[in-house]
Structures are given as structure tokens and as C-alpha cells.
Design an enzyme around this catalytic site. Structure first.
Site, PDB file in Angstrom:
ATOM      1  N   HIS A  40      -9.583   0.746  -1.329  1.00  0.00           N
ATOM      2  CA  HIS A  40      -9.564   1.440  -0.040  1.00  0.00           C
ATOM      3  C   HIS A  40     -10.981   1.369   0.535  1.00  0.00           C
ATOM      4  O   HIS A  40     -11.959   1.667  -0.174  1.00  0.00           O
ATOM      5  CB  HIS A  40      -9.206   2.924  -0.214  1.00  0.00           C
TER       6      HIS A  40
ATOM      7  N   GLU B  91     -11.324   3.360   5.922  1.00  0.00           N
ATOM      8  CA  GLU B  91     -10.282   4.278   6.416  1.00  0.00           C
ATOM      9  C   GLU B  91     -11.028   5.379   7.188  1.00  0.00           C
ATOM     10  O   GLU B  91     -10.957   5.451   8.408  1.00  0.00           O
ATOM     11  CB  GLU B  91      -9.479   4.859   5.245  1.00  0.00           C
TER      12      GLU B  91
ATOM     13  N   ASP C  93       1.662   4.042   2.749  1.00  0.00           N
ATOM     14  CA  ASP C  93       0.614   4.872   2.136  1.00  0.00           C
ATOM     15  C   ASP C  93       1.210   6.017   1.303  1.00  0.00           C
ATOM     16  O   ASP C  93       1.332   5.889   0.089  1.00  0.00           O
ATOM     17  CB  ASP C  93      -0.355   5.389   3.211  1.00  0.00           C
ATOM     18  N   ASP C  94       1.552   7.127   1.951  1.00  0.00           N
ATOM     19  CA  ASP C  94       2.113   8.298   1.256  1.00  0.00           C
ATOM     20  C   ASP C  94       3.305   8.800   2.061  1.00  0.00           C
ATOM     21  O   ASP C  94       3.214   9.821   2.767  1.00  0.00           O
ATOM     22  CB  ASP C  94       1.044   9.398   1.139  1.00  0.00           C
TER      23      ASP C  94
ATOM     24  N   HIS D  45       1.156   4.779  -2.514  1.00  0.00           N
ATOM     25  CA  HIS D  45       0.740   5.575  -3.684  1.00  0.00           C
ATOM     26  C   HIS D  45       2.003   6.242  -4.202  1.00  0.00           C
ATOM     27  O   HIS D  45       2.632   7.015  -3.473  1.00  0.00           O
ATOM     28  CB  HIS D  45      -0.278   6.643  -3.282  1.00  0.00           C
TER      29      HIS D  45
ATOM     30  N   HIS E 176       0.862  -1.196   0.000  1.00  0.00           N
ATOM     31  CA  HIS E 176       0.000   0.000   0.000  1.00  0.00           C
ATOM     32  C   HIS E 176       0.891   1.237   0.000  1.00  0.00           C
ATOM     33  O   HIS E 176       1.259   1.759   1.041  1.00  0.00           O
ATOM     34  CB  HIS E 176      -0.919  -0.040   1.230  1.00  0.00           C
TER      35      HIS E 176
HETATM   36  N1  ADE Z   1      -4.716   8.589  -2.084  1.00  0.00           N
HETATM   37  C1  ADE Z   1      -3.483   8.676  -1.573  1.00  0.00           C
HETATM   38  N2  ADE Z   1      -3.496   8.337  -0.274  1.00  0.00           N
HETATM   39  C2  ADE Z   1      -4.769   8.000   0.034  1.00  0.00           C
HETATM   40  C3  ADE Z   1      -5.428   7.557   1.200  1.00  0.00           C
HETATM   41  N3  ADE Z   1      -4.778   7.378   2.361  1.00  0.00           N
HETATM   42  N4  ADE Z   1      -6.758   7.333   1.156  1.00  0.00           N
HETATM   43  C4  ADE Z   1      -7.426   7.521   0.015  1.00  0.00           C
HETATM   44  N5  ADE Z   1      -6.855   7.929  -1.117  1.00  0.00           N
HETATM   45  C5  ADE Z   1      -5.532   8.164  -1.115  1.00  0.00           C
HETATM   46 ZN    ZN Z   2      -3.870   4.718   0.453  1.00  0.00          ZN
END
Ligand code: ADE
Ligand code: ZN
Length: 348
Positions: free
Chosen positions: A205, A208, A286-287, A27, A25
Site C-alpha cells: 500500500h 493512499e 479493499d474492505d 483484505h 486488493h
Molecule cells: N487495511 C485494511 N484496509 C486498508 C487500507 N485501505 N489501507 C491500509 N490498510 C488497510
Molecule cells: Zn487496502
């Protein structure tokens, strides 16, 4: 048999860093560091709303998912050329290899780019080239997963799928991301059915910020093979039982959850409860450029904040990451053998 009790707590941070792992996971646009945003902006003549790297970093104070997404999409506006997509992805893969990630399944958001006039080909060729170079240079295996933006329409997702079909061999699956609340998985039931006909893997997703019902419809209507995040499943005991029984993996991202206020603090994260319930939880970044760390920082900070997590859980999370990956059983077993060797050595 690995003697987990023989591994002292003091040895955990180094072991968490050293153990082989898969990241499921991430992006790729969320790996764009502020320094790279400024470098690409200058290279491409793109004007940014922030005067400096420091000013941009200071804007990374998020209150929820949407407040993050607004900045994340603005950051991605510097990506124009094939070389930009290559540079971004190669930097992530190099960083992941340093964290002993041996396999990564990497999300990309084509609509963020094609809606700005960047050709689909420019983007996917740059990304795919980076995965090939990472394999050659670091032995890291990486695959791409195309995500549809859920705040856009299903027709827009179909149009993106149409553009992607000539590059079908460059990606292994599809996902669903962006603003969750008000955009339930069922909005995309038809396009995901078409993706399954094309033999693509399916993830989404769900849970969340959105309710447990979104996890259920991701499973029932999209036939998702993994749930990204999914942490709100605990609000439905019946759903937790189902996820455990069907061995549906959850790709959990603790630093993301704290930054986006899904949990107030890391000490309150429900990862221990998810593992206790027998769920196939994995740990991911994630990011990472936006949330304060790559996968090893996620592991080390999570285990530091949650004393109930020990060596056994570290092993389980890494093991789950291989079991949950879309890789053939023989390759998975080779990684599990490496994982066993790392823990057996640590227990001596
Ligand atoms: N796009 C990038 N990070 C995300 C996240 N945590 N939730 C939904 N979309 C995303
Ligand atoms: Zn994500």
C-alpha cells in the site's frame, strides 16, 4: 477488434457485472459483515462494544484511514478458531464468484490475530481450506498474500515471517498495510529483501493517504511489483510517467477512497486521469463489508459517477486485472479470451 462504440451506455451496468475479472486488493478481514461479526461473537463468547448489528453498522462513519482501522481491528477480534477463518473467507469467495470474479489475490493480516494469541496455523489453515473449497465449488482461483502491519516494527514483521515459513506453500506473496502516514516503506526494507529471497511476490500500500515519495520508496526499496491504491501518484508527473513506462499496476479502490475521504465524492475520483495517463489501473473493493459494496458495486457506482468512463475503460480495467495478477501467462490468456467474448457479444 472489439467495437466499443457499438456498446450503448445503458448496457454498461450489466456488462460491468457480467464481465470476468480478477480482484487483487481485498483484505479478508474487511469482508467480515456485521451479521457475521455478531454470529462469531456469539459462537466464541466474545463481548462486543455494540449492542446490535444496526448499531455496529451505524459506527461505520469514517473520517480517515485511522478511524476505519480502529473499528476494523475491533471487528476482527471475533476470529478465534480455524472454522471462523474458513467461514469468513468462504463467504467472501462465494460473494466474489457471484460478481464474476474468476481469480482473487486475497490479503490477510496475521499480526491482528497472532497478537491476540491465535496461532498462525489456525488462521492460515482455515483461509487456505476456503480457497480450496471455492476452487472446487465455483471454479474460482484464489491465492493468499500475507500483509505486514506497518504501524508495528520491522522486528515484529520478521517474527511474523518466521512463523509463516512452515506455511510458505500456502501464500504467494507479501504486502504492507495499516496506518500509512509516518510509516514509510523503507522501514521494512530488510524484511522485504528476505521475502524476495524466499521467492515471494511483493506488493505494498502506498500513496493512499501518504505522499508520492512513499510510492517511490515502495518501488525502489521494497521492489514492489504492484502498488495498492497509489492514487496520490498524480501529484508527481515524473512518477506517473515512471509508473506508465514500467507498467507498474495500481490496485485502485474507489468506494474505499470516498469512504475514507481520500476523495470528497466519486465524481471527483481520479481513475479517469490514471487511465488517460496509460497506467495499469485495476478496480477493487479493499474492505467491502465496511465501504458499501463488493467489486461489482465499485464498478457500477464508479462508472455511474464518471460519465467520461465507457465500455473501452471497462474492458481495460478487467484486462489490467488479469495482466497485473500473479498468474501464469497461459491461464491469463484463457481469461482474456473470455473477456473478449463478453465484449464482442455486447457489441453485436
Ligand atoms: N487495511 C485494511 N484496509 C486498508 C487500507 N485501505 N489501507 C491500509 N490498510 C488497510
Ligand atoms: Zn487496502
Amino acid at each position: 477488434m472489439i467495437d466499443f462504440d457499438a456498446i450503448p451506455r445503458a448496457a454498461l451496468p450489466a456488462l460491468l457485472r457480467r464481465m470476468p475479472k480478477a480482484e487483487l486488493h481485498i483484505h479478508i478481514e474487511g469482508s467480515l459483515e456485521p451479521e457475521m461479526i455478531f454470529k462469531l461473537a456469539q459462537r466464541n463468547g466474545v463481548k462486543l462494544a455494540y449492542p446490535s448489528v444496526e448499531a455496529l453498522r451505524e459506527a461505520y462513519a469514517f473520517t480517515d484511514l485511522q478511524s476505519f482501522l480502529d473499528i476494523y481491528y475491533a471487528g476482527a477480534s471475533v476470529l478465534l478458531k480455524e472454522q471462523d477463518f474458513f467461514d469468513m473467507a468462504f463467504a467472501y469467495l462465494e460473494r466474489a464468484a457471484a460478481d464474476n470474479v474468476v481469480h482473487a489475490e486475497v490479503f490477510f493480516d496475521p499480526q491482528t490475530h497472532t497478537d491476540r494469541g491465535v496461532p498462525f496455523e489456525t488462521m492460515i489453515v482455515g483461509l487456505e481450506h476456503a480457497t480450496r473449497r471455492a476452487k472446487a465449488e465455483f471454479g474460482l482461483s484464489a491465492s493468499l498474500i500475507l500483509c505486514f502491519l506497518r504501524h508495528l516494527s520491522e522486528d515484529a514483521a520478521f517474527a511474523t515471517l518466521e512463523q509463516a515459513i512452515p506455511y510458505r506453500h500456502h501464500f504467494i506473496g507479501v504486502g504492507l498495510d495499516s496506518s500509512e502516514r509516518g510509516h514509510p516503506p523503507e522501514k521494512f526494507a530488510r524484511v522485504f529483501a528476505r521475502c524476495r529471497e524466499l521467492g515471494l511476490h511483493v506488493v505494498a500500500h502506498a500513496g493512499e493517504e501518504g505522499p508520492p515519495a512513499y510510492i517511490e520508496t515502495a518501488l525502489d526499496m521494497l521492489k514492489a511489483q504492484r502498488i495498492d491504491h497509489g492514487v496520490r501518484c498524480v501529484e508527481s508527473p515524473a512518477l506517473v510517467q515512471r509508473l506508465a513506462r514500467e507498467r507498474v499496476p495500481l490496485t485502485v479502490c474507489p468506494l474505499s477512497n470516498v469512504k475514507l475521504r481520500v476523495f470528497d465524492t466519486m465524481a471527483r475520483h481520479n481513475l479517469p486521469a490514471l487511465l488517460e495517463a496509460g497506467l495499469v489501473a485495476t478496480l477493487n473493493s479493499d474492505d467491502p463489508a465496511y465501504f458499501g459494496g463488493y467489486i461489482n458495486t465499485n464498478f457500477v457506482e464508479t462508472f455511474a459517477a464518471l460519465p467520461q468512463l465507457g465500455a473501452r475503460h471497462a474492458y481495460q480495467l478487467a484486462r489490467n486485472s488479469f495482466d497485473a495478477s500473479f498468474v501464469d501467462a497461459a491461464q491469463r490468456q484463457r481469461w482474456v479470451d473470455q473477456l473478449d467474448a463478453a465484449f464482442t457479444a455486447a457489441a453485436h
